[in-house]
Design a protein around this motif. Structure first.
Motif, mmCIF file in Angstrom:
data_model
loop_
_atom_site.group_PDB
_atom_site.id
_atom_site.type_symbol
_atom_site.label_atom_id
_atom_site.label_comp_id
_atom_site.label_asym_id
_atom_site.label_seq_id
_atom_site.Cartn_x
_atom_site.Cartn_y
_atom_site.Cartn_z
ATOM 1 N N LEU A 81 0.831 -1.201 0.000
ATOM 2 C CA LEU A 81 0.000 0.000 0.000
ATOM 3 C C LEU A 81 0.869 1.255 0.000
ATOM 4 C CD1 LEU A 81 -2.800 1.288 0.130
ATOM 5 C CD2 LEU A 81 -2.683 1.090 2.608
ATOM 6 N N CYS A 82 1.925 1.263 0.809
ATOM 7 C CA CYS A 82 2.838 2.412 0.839
ATOM 8 C C CYS A 82 3.531 2.613 -0.507
ATOM 9 C CB CYS A 82 3.874 2.231 1.945
ATOM 10 S SG CYS A 82 3.191 2.402 3.592
ATOM 11 N N LEU A 83 3.931 1.526 -1.135
ATOM 12 C CA LEU A 83 4.564 1.610 -2.440
ATOM 13 C C LEU A 83 3.598 2.177 -3.476
ATOM 14 C CD1 LEU A 83 6.958 1.015 -4.318
ATOM 15 C CD2 LEU A 83 5.992 -1.267 -4.643
ATOM 16 N N ALA A 84 2.350 1.702 -3.465
ATOM 17 C CA ALA A 84 1.347 2.184 -4.419
ATOM 18 C C ALA A 84 1.079 3.675 -4.222
ATOM 19 C CB ALA A 84 0.062 1.386 -4.283
ATOM 20 N N LEU A 85 0.958 4.108 -2.976
ATOM 21 C CA LEU A 85 0.712 5.528 -2.707
ATOM 22 C C LEU A 85 1.918 6.380 -3.105
ATOM 23 C CD1 LEU A 85 -1.171 5.356 0.708
ATOM 24 C CD2 LEU A 85 -2.105 5.946 -1.528
ATOM 25 N N GLY A 86 3.117 5.857 -2.878
ATOM 26 C CA GLY A 86 4.320 6.579 -3.278
ATOM 27 C C GLY A 86 4.410 6.754 -4.777
ATOM 28 N N LEU A 87 4.094 5.714 -5.523
ATOM 29 C CA LEU A 87 4.107 5.804 -6.987
ATOM 30 C C LEU A 87 3.038 6.766 -7.500
ATOM 31 C CD1 LEU A 87 4.746 2.085 -7.967
ATOM 32 C CD2 LEU A 87 6.339 3.997 -8.145
ATOM 33 N N LEU A 88 1.887 6.737 -6.868
ATOM 34 C CA LEU A 88 0.816 7.653 -7.255
ATOM 35 C C LEU A 88 1.227 9.097 -7.014
ATOM 36 C CD1 LEU A 88 -2.072 7.956 -8.278
ATOM 37 C CD2 LEU A 88 -2.850 7.745 -5.918
ATOM 38 N N ALA A 89 1.875 9.369 -5.884
ATOM 39 C CA ALA A 89 2.343 10.727 -5.595
ATOM 40 C C ALA A 89 3.385 11.172 -6.604
ATOM 41 C CB ALA A 89 2.907 10.792 -4.179
ATOM 42 N N THR A 90 4.260 10.281 -7.014
ATOM 43 C CA THR A 90 5.274 10.608 -8.010
ATOM 44 C C THR A 90 4.635 10.930 -9.352
ATOM 45 O OG1 THR A 90 6.826 9.143 -6.897
ATOM 46 C CG2 THR A 90 7.348 9.758 -9.154
ATOM 47 N N ALA A 91 3.617 10.191 -9.743
ATOM 48 C CA ALA A 91 2.936 10.445 -11.018
ATOM 49 C C ALA A 91 2.300 11.825 -11.029
ATOM 50 C CB ALA A 91 1.888 9.376 -11.276
ATOM 51 N N THR A 92 1.735 12.252 -9.908
ATOM 52 C CA THR A 92 1.117 13.575 -9.881
ATOM 53 C C THR A 92 2.166 14.668 -9.949
ATOM 54 O OG1 THR A 92 1.043 13.559 -7.473
ATOM 55 C CG2 THR A 92 -0.936 12.824 -8.616
ATOM 56 N N LEU A 93 3.362 14.443 -9.426
ATOM 57 C CA LEU A 93 4.426 15.433 -9.531
ATOM 58 C C LEU A 93 4.922 15.563 -10.959
ATOM 59 C CD1 LEU A 93 6.576 14.669 -6.365
ATOM 60 C CD2 LEU A 93 5.125 16.656 -6.763
ATOM 61 N N CYS A 94 4.967 14.458 -11.687
ATOM 62 C CA CYS A 94 5.463 14.478 -13.058
ATOM 63 C C CYS A 94 4.511 15.209 -13.997
ATOM 64 C CB CYS A 94 5.664 13.053 -13.562
ATOM 65 S SG CYS A 94 6.980 12.191 -12.717
ATOM 66 N N HIS A 95 3.230 15.197 -13.707
ATOM 67 C CA HIS A 95 2.247 15.830 -14.572
ATOM 68 C C HIS A 95 1.454 16.869 -13.795
ATOM 69 C CE1 HIS A 95 3.128 12.990 -17.709
ATOM 70 N NE2 HIS A 95 3.035 12.025 -16.835
ATOM 71 N N GLY A 96 2.151 17.694 -13.029
ATOM 72 C CA GLY A 96 1.492 18.661 -12.175
ATOM 73 C C GLY A 96 0.848 19.805 -12.920
ATOM 74 N N GLN A 97 1.259 20.068 -14.142
ATOM 75 C CA GLN A 97 0.703 21.185 -14.883
ATOM 76 C C GLN A 97 -0.090 20.694 -16.089
ATOM 77 O OE1 GLN A 97 4.106 23.701 -15.631
ATOM 78 N NE2 GLN A 97 3.816 24.744 -13.704
ATOM 79 N N CYS A 98 -0.878 19.669 -15.863
ATOM 80 C CA CYS A 98 -1.741 19.131 -16.912
ATOM 81 C C CYS A 98 -3.198 19.245 -16.467
ATOM 82 C CB CYS A 98 -1.442 17.656 -17.177
ATOM 83 S SG CYS A 98 0.180 17.373 -17.900
ATOM 84 N N MET A 99 -4.066 19.330 -17.438
ATOM 85 C CA MET A 99 -5.499 19.337 -17.144
ATOM 86 C C MET A 99 -6.210 18.533 -18.212
ATOM 87 S SD MET A 99 -6.052 23.340 -17.763
ATOM 88 C CE MET A 99 -4.989 24.130 -18.922
ATOM 89 N N MET A 100 -7.338 18.003 -17.820
ATOM 90 C CA MET A 100 -8.104 17.181 -18.759
ATOM 91 C C MET A 100 -9.546 17.649 -18.765
ATOM 92 S SD MET A 100 -8.103 13.141 -19.167
ATOM 93 C CE MET A 100 -9.002 12.369 -20.473
#
Length: 114
Positions: free
Chosen positions: A5-24
């Motif tokens: 669970l910690c690994l999954a949450l960490g990866l999810l947080a990293t993904a949001t940092l990589c695409h922080g200036q995107c919108m859909m």
């Protein structure tokens, strides 16, 4: 289980940092027929076909698919620039870091986020 669970949450947080200036945006529905519009409408009202890409006036790179349009900023946000430096964005969305003290002074940021 907790480690997974910690690994999954960490990866999810990293993904949001990589695409922080995107919108859909979600697909548009035709008000008359109730059917999805065959493409994505940009900020200026132009309809783009599924599979197409374009740059908007705010220097966002956009793409369109059946799930909607996704637009991501092409100009990084710089951190730790000297106060004499500024970001100059050209009409073609290229950009330069310019030092107002003159061309012999460097503008080196500490970090940047795209």
């Amino acid at each position: 289980m907790n480690a997974l669970l910690c690994l999954a949450l960490g990866l999810l947080a990293t993904a949001t940092l990589c695409h922080g200036q995107c919108m859909m945006s979600l697909p548009e529905i035709d008000p008359v027929t109730g059917e999805p519009v065959p493409g994505c409408r940009d900020d200026e009202g132009v309809l783009h076909n599924f599979g197409s890409t374009w740059n908007n006036k705010r220097c966002y790179a956009c793409s369109c698919n059946k799930y909607g349009a996704q637009c991501c900023n092409r100009i990084p946000t710089y951190f730790g620039l000297p106060k004499s430096c500024k970001v100059v964005v050209n009409k073609d969305c290229s950009h330069n870091l310019v030092n107002t003290r003159g061309p012999d002074s460097d503008c080196v940021p500490k970090s940047a986020v795209l």
